[in-house]
Design a protein around this motif. Sequence first.
Motif, mmCIF file in Angstrom:
data_model
loop_
_atom_site.group_PDB
_atom_site.id
_atom_site.type_symbol
_atom_site.label_atom_id
_atom_site.label_comp_id
_atom_site.label_asym_id
_atom_site.label_seq_id
_atom_site.Cartn_x
_atom_site.Cartn_y
_atom_site.Cartn_z
ATOM 1 N N ASN A 126 7.893 -8.846 -6.713
ATOM 2 C CA ASN A 126 8.489 -9.847 -7.587
ATOM 3 C C ASN A 126 9.489 -10.702 -6.805
ATOM 4 O OD1 ASN A 126 7.279 -8.832 -10.127
ATOM 5 N ND2 ASN A 126 8.550 -7.029 -9.675
ATOM 6 N N THR A 127 9.506 -11.989 -7.059
ATOM 7 C CA THR A 127 10.370 -12.901 -6.316
ATOM 8 C C THR A 127 11.830 -12.719 -6.705
ATOM 9 O OG1 THR A 127 8.611 -14.538 -6.084
ATOM 10 C CG2 THR A 127 10.879 -15.326 -5.838
ATOM 11 N N LEU A 128 12.675 -12.472 -5.715
ATOM 12 C CA LEU A 128 14.125 -12.420 -5.911
ATOM 13 C C LEU A 128 14.776 -13.716 -5.442
ATOM 14 C CD1 LEU A 128 14.871 -8.768 -4.736
ATOM 15 C CD2 LEU A 128 14.622 -9.608 -7.086
ATOM 16 N N ILE A 129 14.290 -14.272 -4.335
ATOM 17 C CA ILE A 129 14.759 -15.578 -3.845
ATOM 18 C C ILE A 129 13.527 -16.409 -3.558
ATOM 19 C CG2 ILE A 129 15.990 -16.810 -2.027
ATOM 20 C CD1 ILE A 129 17.712 -14.336 -1.644
ATOM 21 N N ASN A 130 13.419 -17.556 -4.195
ATOM 22 C CA ASN A 130 12.245 -18.396 -4.029
ATOM 23 C C ASN A 130 12.277 -19.105 -2.675
ATOM 24 O OD1 ASN A 130 9.770 -19.525 -4.801
ATOM 25 N ND2 ASN A 130 10.508 -19.941 -6.874
ATOM 26 N N ASP A 131 11.171 -19.790 -2.374
ATOM 27 C CA ASP A 131 11.013 -20.455 -1.079
ATOM 28 C C ASP A 131 12.277 -21.234 -0.719
ATOM 29 O OD1 ASP A 131 8.547 -19.592 -1.895
ATOM 30 O OD2 ASP A 131 7.478 -21.395 -1.293
ATOM 31 N N LEU A 146 0.843 -1.187 0.000
ATOM 32 C CA LEU A 146 0.000 0.000 0.000
ATOM 33 C C LEU A 146 0.883 1.242 0.000
ATOM 34 C CD1 LEU A 146 -2.353 -1.042 2.959
ATOM 35 C CD2 LEU A 146 -2.616 -1.633 0.546
ATOM 36 N N ASP A 147 0.351 2.356 -0.514
ATOM 37 C CA ASP A 147 1.087 3.606 -0.334
ATOM 38 C C ASP A 147 0.804 4.155 1.058
ATOM 39 O OD1 ASP A 147 -1.342 5.033 -0.368
ATOM 40 O OD2 ASP A 147 -1.083 5.737 -2.430
ATOM 41 N N ASN A 148 1.360 5.317 1.370
ATOM 42 C CA ASN A 148 1.261 5.857 2.726
ATOM 43 C C ASN A 148 -0.140 6.323 3.088
ATOM 44 O OD1 ASN A 148 2.133 8.191 4.957
ATOM 45 N ND2 ASN A 148 3.395 6.357 4.942
ATOM 46 N N ASN A 149 -1.054 6.337 2.119
ATOM 47 C CA ASN A 149 -2.449 6.691 2.382
ATOM 48 C C ASN A 149 -3.379 5.485 2.305
ATOM 49 O OD1 ASN A 149 -2.113 9.572 2.745
ATOM 50 N ND2 ASN A 149 -1.645 9.644 0.557
ATOM 51 N N GLY A 150 -2.793 4.285 2.207
ATOM 52 C CA GLY A 150 -3.595 3.075 2.216
ATOM 53 C C GLY A 150 -4.102 2.631 0.864
ATOM 54 N N ASN A 151 -3.673 3.308 -0.199
ATOM 55 C CA ASN A 151 -4.059 2.888 -1.539
ATOM 56 C C ASN A 151 -3.209 1.695 -1.983
ATOM 57 O OD1 ASN A 151 -5.906 5.172 -2.011
ATOM 58 N ND2 ASN A 151 -4.019 6.390 -1.948
ATOM 59 N N THR A 152 -3.830 0.746 -2.670
ATOM 60 C CA THR A 152 -3.142 -0.478 -3.079
ATOM 61 C C THR A 152 -2.167 -0.207 -4.219
ATOM 62 O OG1 THR A 152 -5.008 -1.848 -2.391
ATOM 63 C CG2 THR A 152 -3.458 -2.808 -3.979
ATOM 64 N N LEU A 153 -0.910 -0.599 -4.024
ATOM 65 C CA LEU A 153 0.102 -0.534 -5.075
ATOM 66 C C LEU A 153 0.376 -1.908 -5.671
ATOM 67 C CD1 LEU A 153 2.649 1.925 -3.406
ATOM 68 C CD2 LEU A 153 0.879 2.458 -5.091
ATOM 69 N N VAL A 154 0.301 -2.953 -4.849
ATOM 70 C CA VAL A 154 0.422 -4.339 -5.326
ATOM 71 C C VAL A 154 -0.776 -5.113 -4.801
ATOM 72 C CG1 VAL A 154 1.783 -6.464 -5.268
ATOM 73 C CG2 VAL A 154 2.948 -4.246 -5.355
ATOM 74 N N ASP A 155 -1.599 -5.635 -5.719
ATOM 75 C CA ASP A 155 -2.767 -6.413 -5.308
ATOM 76 C C ASP A 155 -2.342 -7.665 -4.542
ATOM 77 O OD1 ASP A 155 -4.737 -4.763 -6.412
ATOM 78 O OD2 ASP A 155 -4.489 -5.654 -8.396
ATOM 79 N N ASP A 156 -3.293 -8.206 -3.777
ATOM 80 C CA ASP A 156 -3.034 -9.417 -2.996
ATOM 81 C C ASP A 156 -2.305 -10.443 -3.855
ATOM 82 O OD1 ASP A 156 -4.650 -7.996 -1.316
ATOM 83 O OD2 ASP A 156 -6.119 -9.602 -1.002
ATOM 84 N N LEU A 157 -1.145 -10.855 -3.383
ATOM 85 C CA LEU A 157 -0.261 -11.732 -4.140
ATOM 86 C C LEU A 157 0.017 -12.983 -3.319
ATOM 87 C CD1 LEU A 157 1.683 -12.067 -6.605
ATOM 88 C CD2 LEU A 157 3.425 -10.912 -5.204
ATOM 89 N N ARG A 158 -0.302 -14.141 -3.878
ATOM 90 C CA ARG A 158 -0.055 -15.399 -3.178
ATOM 91 C C ARG A 158 1.430 -15.741 -3.252
ATOM 92 N NH1 ARG A 158 -3.209 -21.146 -4.417
ATOM 93 N NH2 ARG A 158 -1.854 -22.473 -3.129
ATOM 94 N N LEU A 159 2.049 -15.984 -2.084
ATOM 95 C CA LEU A 159 3.483 -16.259 -2.020
ATOM 96 C C LEU A 159 3.799 -17.736 -1.913
ATOM 97 C CD1 LEU A 159 4.844 -13.471 0.383
ATOM 98 C CD2 LEU A 159 4.557 -13.415 -2.113
ATOM 99 N N THR A 160 2.892 -18.553 -1.375
ATOM 100 C CA THR A 160 3.187 -19.962 -1.130
ATOM 101 C C THR A 160 2.180 -20.848 -1.857
ATOM 102 O OG1 THR A 160 1.855 -20.026 0.899
ATOM 103 C CG2 THR A 160 4.197 -19.485 1.130
ATOM 104 N N PHE A 161 2.632 -22.050 -2.205
ATOM 105 C CA PHE A 161 1.804 -23.019 -2.907
ATOM 106 C C PHE A 161 2.092 -24.373 -2.293
ATOM 107 C CE2 PHE A 161 2.290 -19.427 -5.619
ATOM 108 C CZ PHE A 161 1.051 -19.271 -6.229
ATOM 109 N N GLY A 162 1.237 -24.771 -1.350
ATOM 110 C CA GLY A 162 1.491 -25.964 -0.562
ATOM 111 C C GLY A 162 1.580 -27.215 -1.397
ATOM 112 N N SER A 163 2.148 -28.253 -0.823
ATOM 113 C CA SER A 163 2.408 -29.512 -1.537
ATOM 114 C C SER A 163 1.112 -30.183 -1.948
ATOM 115 C CB SER A 163 3.215 -30.452 -0.636
ATOM 116 O OG SER A 163 3.294 -31.721 -1.206
#
Length: 297
Positions: free
Chosen positions: A96-101, A34-51
């Motif tokens: 954006n992913t720089l180092i994966n899980d 979010l920016d400093n006023n609470g506006n979304t800059l990156v939408d909800d992004l899933r980081l993990t994908f379980g086995s």
Amino acid sequence: SLGIDSQGNVHIAWQDLRDEVNFNNNREIYYTKLDNNGNTLVDDLRLTFGSAILPYSFTLNPSLAIDAQGNVHVVWEDYRSGDWEIYYKKLDNNGNTLINDTRLTFAIGDSVYPSLGIDSQGNVHVTWIDRRSGYRYVYYKKLDNNGNTLVNERVVNFYISVLNFPPSLAIDAQGNVHVVWTTGTGVSGYGDIFYTKLDNNGNTLVNAMEITYTSSYSQNPFLDADSQGDIYVVWEEHTNGPSNIYYKKLNNSGGTLINDTRLTFNQSYSPSLTVDSQDNVYFVWMGSITGYRDIYY
């Protein structure tokens, strides 16, 4: 878990059930910016994908911190291997992913409740609760900014009765690491808060010491450091009546500067705090003054 970058943008990670399949209670870690006023800059992004091998998979309890370059570092507990282990991931400032899980723990026995902080050199310091020996201990590990191990995992306390609440970690301006946790081997025998201080390589500077001495349950601590290196600790205190929030202030060697101070007088849980650049201290917690659970400040 929340962090703020040098531009004032807000980065948040949390566990989320939206990907549940067949009511399998499948939690995954998500991220937003979010920016400093609470506006979304990156939408909800899933980081993990379980086995997909397991009938269910959990990824829980993320902890997030931002380095000086604005990169986002996240750790969490993960069940993808059939055992609870600590994992790490690095994102750039836009998610954006720089180092994966990257799996950080490999011992038999649960590794849970991670907490991380970033020092001024961009190194990553992590603590968690570990049951590899059959008992719960608080462990510590240090990574460089690319996720490579600089200090191998090591025990930071030797109390076998660590209770199942997250430890909390903060790094002061000198790069020293301060950790608090809950254990049941203190004066009360119920639950007490312990504190230790490590140098930047995980060597003990202040031995594990008890900082609450009540005859009730003290648990779920959280801490932060101010510009002088003084430490603020907040926790929930369970007496015969409602749970309440207390805090105290320690100097950089663990000496008491402000003794246990009660902040709330109603049912209150799960406190968190932060200290700003002017050394003002901000507290939030979950309270049930109305009979429902709400967030208070």
